[in-house]
Design an enzyme around this catalytic site. Structure first.
Site, PDB file in Angstrom:
ATOM      1  N   PHE A  20      78.600 -10.858 -44.394  1.00 43.31           N
ATOM      2  CA  PHE A  20      78.710 -12.424 -44.732  1.00 43.31           C
ATOM      3  C   PHE A  20      77.992 -12.779 -46.041  1.00 43.31           C
ATOM      4  O   PHE A  20      78.662 -13.826 -46.725  1.00 43.31           O
ATOM      5  CB  PHE A  20      78.024 -12.954 -43.649  1.00 43.31           C
ATOM      6  CG  PHE A  20      78.749 -12.761 -42.257  1.00 43.31           C
ATOM      7  CD1 PHE A  20      79.800 -13.661 -41.853  1.00 43.31           C
ATOM      8  CD2 PHE A  20      78.374 -11.744 -41.273  1.00 43.31           C
ATOM      9  CE1 PHE A  20      80.553 -13.359 -40.853  1.00 43.31           C
ATOM     10  CE2 PHE A  20      78.974 -11.585 -40.159  1.00 43.31           C
ATOM     11  CZ  PHE A  20      80.020 -12.468 -39.903  1.00 43.31           C
ATOM     12  N   GLY A  21      76.818 -12.221 -46.205  1.00 42.11           N
ATOM     13  CA  GLY A  21      76.269 -12.671 -47.526  1.00 42.11           C
ATOM     14  C   GLY A  21      76.934 -12.306 -48.984  1.00 42.11           C
ATOM     15  O   GLY A  21      77.298 -13.219 -49.697  1.00 42.11           O
ATOM     16  N   GLU A 176      75.531 -10.940 -24.245  1.00 41.47           N
ATOM     17  CA  GLU A 176      77.220 -10.877 -24.594  1.00 41.47           C
ATOM     18  C   GLU A 176      77.778  -9.410 -24.075  1.00 41.47           C
ATOM     19  O   GLU A 176      78.737  -9.532 -23.354  1.00 41.47           O
ATOM     20  CB  GLU A 176      77.259 -10.998 -25.953  1.00 41.47           C
ATOM     21  CG  GLU A 176      76.754 -12.742 -26.103  1.00 41.47           C
ATOM     22  CD  GLU A 176      77.327 -12.957 -27.715  1.00 41.47           C
ATOM     23  OE1 GLU A 176      77.498 -12.390 -28.397  1.00 41.47           O
ATOM     24  OE2 GLU A 176      77.458 -14.310 -27.627  1.00 41.47           O
ATOM     25  N   ASP A 306      70.181 -10.198 -43.964  1.00 38.46           N
ATOM     26  CA  ASP A 306      69.487  -9.396 -43.364  1.00 38.46           C
ATOM     27  C   ASP A 306      68.424  -8.320 -43.893  1.00 38.46           C
ATOM     28  O   ASP A 306      67.366  -7.999 -43.340  1.00 38.46           O
ATOM     29  CB  ASP A 306      70.338  -8.568 -42.338  1.00 38.46           C
ATOM     30  CG  ASP A 306      70.986  -9.189 -41.164  1.00 38.46           C
ATOM     31  OD1 ASP A 306      70.784 -10.414 -41.118  1.00 38.46           O
ATOM     32  OD2 ASP A 306      71.510  -8.504 -40.316  1.00 38.46           O
TER      33      ASP A 306
HETATM   34  C1  LIG Z   1      76.538  -6.928 -32.730  1.00 42.31           C
HETATM   35  C2  LIG Z   1      76.151  -8.023 -33.565  1.00 42.31           C
HETATM   36  C3  LIG Z   1      76.443  -9.221 -33.051  1.00 42.31           C
HETATM   37  C4  LIG Z   1      75.969 -10.457 -33.940  1.00 42.31           C
HETATM   38  N1  LIG Z   1      76.456 -11.493 -33.439  1.00 42.31           N
HETATM   39  C5  LIG Z   1      75.986 -12.614 -34.011  1.00 42.31           C
HETATM   40  C6  LIG Z   1      76.334 -13.853 -33.966  1.00 42.31           C
HETATM   41  O1  LIG Z   1      77.093 -14.144 -32.936  1.00 42.31           O
HETATM   42  N2  LIG Z   1      75.943 -14.872 -34.773  1.00 42.31           N
HETATM   43  C7  LIG Z   1      75.553 -14.711 -35.783  1.00 42.31           C
HETATM   44  O2  LIG Z   1      75.126 -15.634 -36.678  1.00 42.31           O
HETATM   45  N3  LIG Z   1      74.967 -13.484 -36.296  1.00 42.31           N
HETATM   46  C8  LIG Z   1      75.206 -12.569 -35.426  1.00 42.31           C
HETATM   47  N4  LIG Z   1      74.957 -11.001 -35.998  1.00 42.31           N
HETATM   48  C9  LIG Z   1      73.916 -11.259 -37.161  1.00 42.31           C
HETATM   49  C10 LIG Z   1      74.970 -11.006 -38.209  1.00 42.31           C
HETATM   50  O3  LIG Z   1      75.919 -10.193 -38.177  1.00 42.31           O
HETATM   51  C11 LIG Z   1      74.079 -10.773 -39.467  1.00 42.31           C
HETATM   52  O4  LIG Z   1      72.973 -11.560 -39.366  1.00 42.31           O
HETATM   53  C12 LIG Z   1      74.720 -10.872 -40.773  1.00 42.31           C
HETATM   54  O5  LIG Z   1      76.107  -9.978 -40.803  1.00 42.31           O
HETATM   55  C13 LIG Z   1      74.000 -10.505 -42.039  1.00 42.31           C
HETATM   56  O6  LIG Z   1      74.726 -10.498 -43.148  1.00 42.31           O
HETATM   57  P1  LIG Z   1      74.543  -9.614 -44.573  1.00 42.31           P
HETATM   58  O7  LIG Z   1      75.337 -10.137 -45.295  1.00 42.31           O
HETATM   59  O8  LIG Z   1      73.029  -9.624 -44.874  1.00 42.31           O
HETATM   60  O9  LIG Z   1      74.778  -8.170 -43.946  1.00 42.31           O
HETATM   61  P2  LIG Z   1      76.063  -7.463 -43.228  1.00 42.31           P
HETATM   62  O10 LIG Z   1      77.019  -8.548 -42.882  1.00 42.31           O
HETATM   63  O11 LIG Z   1      75.637  -6.595 -42.171  1.00 42.31           O
HETATM   64  O12 LIG Z   1      76.754  -6.688 -44.502  1.00 42.31           O
HETATM   65  C14 LIG Z   1      75.952  -5.643 -45.062  1.00 42.31           C
HETATM   66  C15 LIG Z   1      77.100  -5.023 -45.904  1.00 42.31           C
HETATM   67  O13 LIG Z   1      76.494  -4.050 -46.658  1.00 42.31           O
HETATM   68  C16 LIG Z   1      77.171  -2.800 -46.666  1.00 42.31           C
HETATM   69  N5  LIG Z   1      76.201  -1.697 -47.013  1.00 42.31           N
HETATM   70  C17 LIG Z   1      75.213  -1.413 -46.429  1.00 42.31           C
HETATM   71  N6  LIG Z   1      74.297  -0.526 -47.155  1.00 42.31           N
HETATM   72  C18 LIG Z   1      75.277  -0.100 -48.033  1.00 42.31           C
HETATM   73  C19 LIG Z   1      75.230   0.907 -49.141  1.00 42.31           C
HETATM   74  N7  LIG Z   1      74.025   1.930 -49.089  1.00 42.31           N
HETATM   75  N8  LIG Z   1      76.422   1.056 -49.785  1.00 42.31           N
HETATM   76  C20 LIG Z   1      77.339   0.423 -49.699  1.00 42.31           C
HETATM   77  N9  LIG Z   1      77.321  -0.845 -48.771  1.00 42.31           N
HETATM   78  C21 LIG Z   1      76.424  -0.946 -47.956  1.00 42.31           C
HETATM   79  C22 LIG Z   1      77.730  -2.852 -45.289  1.00 42.31           C
HETATM   80  O14 LIG Z   1      78.635  -1.685 -45.251  1.00 42.31           O
HETATM   81  C23 LIG Z   1      77.912  -4.308 -44.825  1.00 42.31           C
HETATM   82  O15 LIG Z   1      79.481  -4.422 -45.185  1.00 42.31           O
HETATM   83  C24 LIG Z   1      75.271 -10.037 -34.936  1.00 42.31           C
HETATM   84  C25 LIG Z   1      75.081  -8.888 -35.365  1.00 42.31           C
HETATM   85  C26 LIG Z   1      75.520  -7.545 -34.593  1.00 42.31           C
HETATM   86  C27 LIG Z   1      75.185  -6.369 -34.979  1.00 42.31           C
END
Ligand SMILES: Cc1cc2nc3c(=O)[nH]c(=O)nc-3n(C[C@H](O)[C@H](O)[C@H](O)COP(=O)(O)OP(=O)(O)OC[C@H]3O[C@@H](n4cnc5c(N)ncnc54)[C@H](O)[C@@H]3O)c2cc1C
Length: 419
Positions: A20-21, A176, A306
Site C-alpha cells: 500500500f505504501g 474476521e 508498517d
Molecule cells: C491478513 C491481514 C489483514 C489486514 N486487514 C487490514 C484491513 O482490513 N485494513 C487495514 O487498513 N489494514 C489491514 N491490514 C494491515 C495492512 O495490510 C498493512 O498495514 C499495510 O499493508 C502496510 O502497508 P506497507 O506498504 O507498509 O506494507 P505491505 O503492504 O505489507 O507491503 C510491503 C511489500 O514489501 C515487499 N517486501 C518486503 N520485504 C522485501 C524484500 N526484502 N525485498 C523485496 N520486497 C520486499 C513485500 O513483498 C510487500 O509487497 C491487514 C494485514 C493483514 C496481514
C-alpha cells in the site's frame, strides 16, 4: 543522478515494496521529474484486508492480488524490478538485490511487516499464518484437508482434534478469519460432508489480553463478542499461548488443547530489511523516522507504513497509514527535488472496521459507532472501493453474491499439500 530512459538527467528514486505504501509513493511521484524504480519480491500487489477470504475458500488469489506491471502501465516514469532486497547501504546510497547494487538518489523503504512470534520457536515452525498469499493458500489447503481426514477416521478423539481450530489473536484479522471459518464450516462444508459428525467442530479464539478488538470502543467490543459467540466460536480471554506441540496447543496457564490447527494472528514486527539499514530501530524492529518520515541522519531516505515508526507518535498498522505516508513521502521528495525542505506528516484518521461473518461488522469512524448489518454494508462498500482493479472488484462482488445467496464457495480446492 543517472540519465533516464528518455535521455534526461533526473534523480532516481528507489521504492522498496509494492504494498500500500510503496504504490502510493509511485503514484505520488507520477508528475515529478524523477525516475522511479519499484522493487518487490513478488510481482503482485496484495490486498491484505481480504486475505482471510482466500484462506476461507471464498476468493481466488487473483481477485486480491494484482500484477505490479499492470498497475504501472500508466506511470511512464516508473519501472518495476522483481527481486528480494537483501540489504540497504544508506551511506553508499545503494540497495542490494542478490549480487547487484542499485544506486539511488532518494530511497523509500516500504517493506511492510512479518509475523512476530515473540521468540516462540514452536509457534513459528508449527502454526499457520495469515500474512501473505502463500500462507493463505497453505491455510486453505490445510483446513480442507482436516475435513477430509476427519471424514476418514473412526476414532472420535482424533476427529475432535482434527476439527478443532485455534485462532490466536482476537484483533480484526483473527476475528474476521474465525467468522469466515465458522461460516465455511456451517454453511458449506456441512453440506459437502453430510456424514461427518460436525458436533466435534470447535473454533477457539484465543486472546492474551482481557479484551477482543482492543483498538475499538468498549461498546463495539461487547457487540462483537456477542456476535462471535452466537456463531458458536468460543472466546478464551487472558489466555496467552505458550507453545505448539505435536497435535497440541499449550497455553501459559497450563491448559492443553488437542488440535492440528493453530492460526497465528497475534502480532507483527517490521520486515527484516529494516535491520540492515543501521538506523535506530523502535518497537518491534521498526525504523525510527523523523516527523517528515525521513530516516534520522539520512534526509534522502524515507521509511513508511508498517516498517516505520515516527519518533514519539505511534500510529496503527493499517493500510490508510501506509497510503497517506506514501503520498507524503512522494510530496516531500518532490519538495527536495525543487530545493525545498521536507515537511512533517500528519495522519488523518479514516476509522477502523472489522467484519464478523455475513451481515455483521463493527465500524468506528471518529465519534461514529456502527455495528450489525449497517456496519457490514459500510464494510462491504469500503472494501469494494479499495480493491485495486475494476475487474477484481466485479469478480469479488460476484463471488460475495454467490456465497451470500447460494451458501456456496466454489474455490474449496486442495491445491497442494500443507507444510
Ligand atoms: C491478513 C491481514 C489483514 C489486514 N486487514 C487490514 C484491513 O482490513 N485494513 C487495514 O487498513 N489494514 C489491514 N491490514 C494491515 C495492512 O495490510 C498493512 O498495514 C499495510 O499493508 C502496510 O502497508 P506497507 O506498504 O507498509 O506494507 P505491505 O503492504 O505489507 O507491503 C510491503 C511489500 O514489501 C515487499 N517486501 C518486503 N520485504 C522485501 C524484500 N526484502 N525485498 C523485496 N520486497 C520486499 C513485500 O513483498 C510487500 O509487497 C491487514 C494485514 C493483514 C496481514
Amino acid at each position: 543522478v543517472a540519465p533516464n530512459a528518455r535521455g534526461a538527467t533526473v534523480p532516481r528514486v528507489v521504492v522498496l515494496g509494492a504494498g500500500f505504501g510503496g504504490l502510493a509513493v509511485v503514484r505520488g511521484l507520477r508528475r515529478v521529474p524523477v525516475d522511479v524504480l519499484l522493487i518487490d519480491q513478488h510481482n503482485y500487489h496484495l490486498f491484505t484486508p481480504l486475505l482471510y477470504e482466500v484462506a476461507s475458500a471464498l476468493l481466488n488469489p487473483s481477485e486480491i492480488a494484482h500484477p505490479v506491471r499492470a498497475i504501472l502501465r500508466r506511470t511512464p516514469n516508473a519501472e518495476f524490478r522483481l527481486g528480494q532486497v537483501t540489504g540497504v547501504d544508506l551511506a553508499g546510497k545503494a540497495v542490494v538485490v542478490g549480487a547487484t547494487r542499485i544506486p539511488f538518489d532518494y530511497l523509500v523503504l516500504a517493506a511492510g511487516s512479518v509475523n512476530n512470534y515473540f521468540d516462540g520457536v514452536s509457534l513459528a515452525e508449527r502454526s499457520l499464518a495469515l500474512k501473505d498469499l502463500e500462507a493463505a493458500l497453505a491455510l486453505r489447503n490445510h483446513l480442507l484437508l482436516q475435513f477430509e481426514r476427519a471424514s476418514a477416521t473412526s476414532d472420535p478423539e482424533e476427529r475432535k482434534r482434527l476439527l478443532t481450530f485455534a485462532v490466536a489473536g482476537a484483533g480484526p484479522t483473527g476475528i474476521e478469519f474465525a467468522g469466515a471459518l465458522s461460516e465455511l464450516i456451517g454453511l458449506v462444508l456441512s453440506r459437502d460432508f453430510p456424514r461427518l459428525d460436525l458436533s466435534s467442530v470447535e473454533i477457539l479464539l484465543i486472546e492474551a489480553s482481557d479484551r477482543i478488538l482492543s483498538a475499538f470502543a468498549p461498546g463495539l467490543q461487547r457487540a462483537a463478542m456477542r456476535r462471535i459467540e452466537r456463531k458458536g466460536i468460543r472466546i478464551l480471554l487472558n489466555a496467552p499461548v505458550r507453545d505448539v506441540g505435536d497435535g497440541v496447543l499449550r497455553l501459559q496457564d497450563g491448559r492443553v488443547i488437542a488440535t492440528e490447527t493453530v492460526i497465528w494472528t497475534a502480532g507483527v514486527r517490521a520486515a527484516p530489511l529494516a535491520g540492515t539499514l543501521g538506523a535506530p530501530l523502535g518497537r518491534a524492529g521498526r525504523v525510527v523516522v523523523e516527523p517528515t518520515l525521513q530516516v534520522r541522519g539520512h534526509p534522502d531516505a524515507y521509511a513508511i507504513g508498517d516498517v516505520a515508526e515516527i519518533d514519539g507518535y505511534a500510529l496503527p498498522l493499517l493500510a490508510p497509514v501506509a497510503i497517506q505516508q506514501g503520498r507524503w513521502a512522494a510530496h516531500n521528495i518532490a519538495r527536495q527535488v525543487h530545493g525545498a525542505a521536507a515537511m512533517p506528516f500528519r495522519y488523518r484518521d479514516k476509522g477502523i472496521m472489522a467484519t464478523i461473518g455475513r451481515n455483521a461488522a463493527v465500524v468506528q469512524i471518529g465519534p461514529i459507532r456502527v455495528e450489525g448489518f449497517a456496519g457490514w454494508m459500510i464494510w462491504l462498500f469500503v472494501h469494494l472501493l479499495m480493491i485495486v482493479s475494476f475487474r477484481s472488484r466485479l469478480v469479488v462482488l460476484l463471488n460475495w453474491a454467490w456465497d451470500y445467496f447460494l451458501y456456496d464457495r466454489p474455490i474449496r480446492l486442495i491445491s497442494r499439500q500443507p507444510r
